[in-house]
Design a protein around this motif. Structure first.
Motif, mmCIF file in Angstrom:
data_model
loop_
_atom_site.group_PDB
_atom_site.id
_atom_site.type_symbol
_atom_site.label_atom_id
_atom_site.label_comp_id
_atom_site.label_asym_id
_atom_site.label_seq_id
_atom_site.Cartn_x
_atom_site.Cartn_y
_atom_site.Cartn_z
ATOM 1 N N GLU A 37 3.678 0.559 -2.240
ATOM 2 C CA GLU A 37 2.580 -0.636 -2.243
ATOM 3 C C GLU A 37 2.728 -0.651 -0.711
ATOM 4 O O GLU A 37 3.763 -0.491 0.210
ATOM 5 N N PHE A 38 1.313 -0.987 -0.039
ATOM 6 C CA PHE A 38 1.196 -0.822 1.200
ATOM 7 C C PHE A 38 0.065 -1.522 1.645
ATOM 8 O O PHE A 38 -1.176 -1.342 1.206
ATOM 9 N N GLN A 39 0.329 -2.468 2.478
ATOM 10 C CA GLN A 39 -0.847 -3.438 2.994
ATOM 11 C C GLN A 39 -1.533 -4.030 1.850
ATOM 12 O O GLN A 39 -3.071 -4.108 1.756
ATOM 13 N N LEU A 67 -3.068 5.404 0.005
ATOM 14 C CA LEU A 67 -3.099 3.872 0.253
ATOM 15 C C LEU A 67 -3.456 3.991 1.940
ATOM 16 O O LEU A 67 -3.852 3.022 2.153
ATOM 17 N N ALA A 68 -2.828 4.772 2.821
ATOM 18 C CA ALA A 68 -2.957 4.562 4.074
ATOM 19 C C ALA A 68 -4.146 5.086 4.574
ATOM 20 O O ALA A 68 -4.841 6.309 4.055
ATOM 21 N N ILE A 75 2.807 7.208 7.869
ATOM 22 C CA ILE A 75 4.348 7.599 8.304
ATOM 23 C C ILE A 75 4.821 6.138 7.937
ATOM 24 O O ILE A 75 5.952 6.320 7.371
ATOM 25 N N THR A 76 4.335 5.133 8.132
ATOM 26 C CA THR A 76 4.848 3.941 7.943
ATOM 27 C C THR A 76 4.977 3.758 6.441
ATOM 28 O O THR A 76 6.053 3.154 5.963
ATOM 29 N N CYS A 77 3.970 3.906 5.686
ATOM 30 C CA CYS A 77 3.995 3.746 4.028
ATOM 31 C C CYS A 77 5.155 4.815 3.475
ATOM 32 O O CYS A 77 5.757 4.230 2.676
ATOM 33 N N GLU A 78 5.567 5.777 3.950
ATOM 34 C CA GLU A 78 6.434 6.705 3.254
ATOM 35 C C GLU A 78 7.677 6.208 3.820
ATOM 36 O O GLU A 78 8.483 6.661 3.167
#
Length: 91
Positions: A37-39, A67-68, A75-78
């Motif tokens: 899950e991201f944003q 998603l990104a 990178i933030t999502c991973e």
């Protein structure tokens, strides 16, 4: 080129492709589904790997690619924790 040379080159090419596919597929022992899950969006992806950790990283990376947008978001999502990890059948 002679017909014999062409046939030999085709046979060698097919053998090489077969060896590459075999070596690629024979090493992947673990199969997982990872949901990220991201944003406010979520995605689940399945991947194989030599180890469970490698399969999880690959599936998370694939989900985050969906998603990104951009390298920083990817990178933030991973680096975020997966919502769920499901171990699927091996080979």
């Amino acid at each position: 080129m002679s017909k014999r040379t062409v046939l030999a080159l085709v046979a060698l090419s097919l053998l090489f492709v077969g060896l590459v596919l075999y070596s690629t597929m024979s090493g992947a022992h673990e199969r997982v589904e990872v949901c990220m899950e991201f944003q406010g969006r979520s995605a689940c992806r399945t991947a194989r790997g030599n180890t469970r950790e490698q399969a999880i990283r690959t599936a998370a990376s694939n989900a985050c690619a969906f998603l990104a947008s951009g390298m920083t978001d990817s990178i933030t999502c991973e680096r975020s924790k997966p919502v769920s990890v499901t171990v699927l059948d091996g080979k």
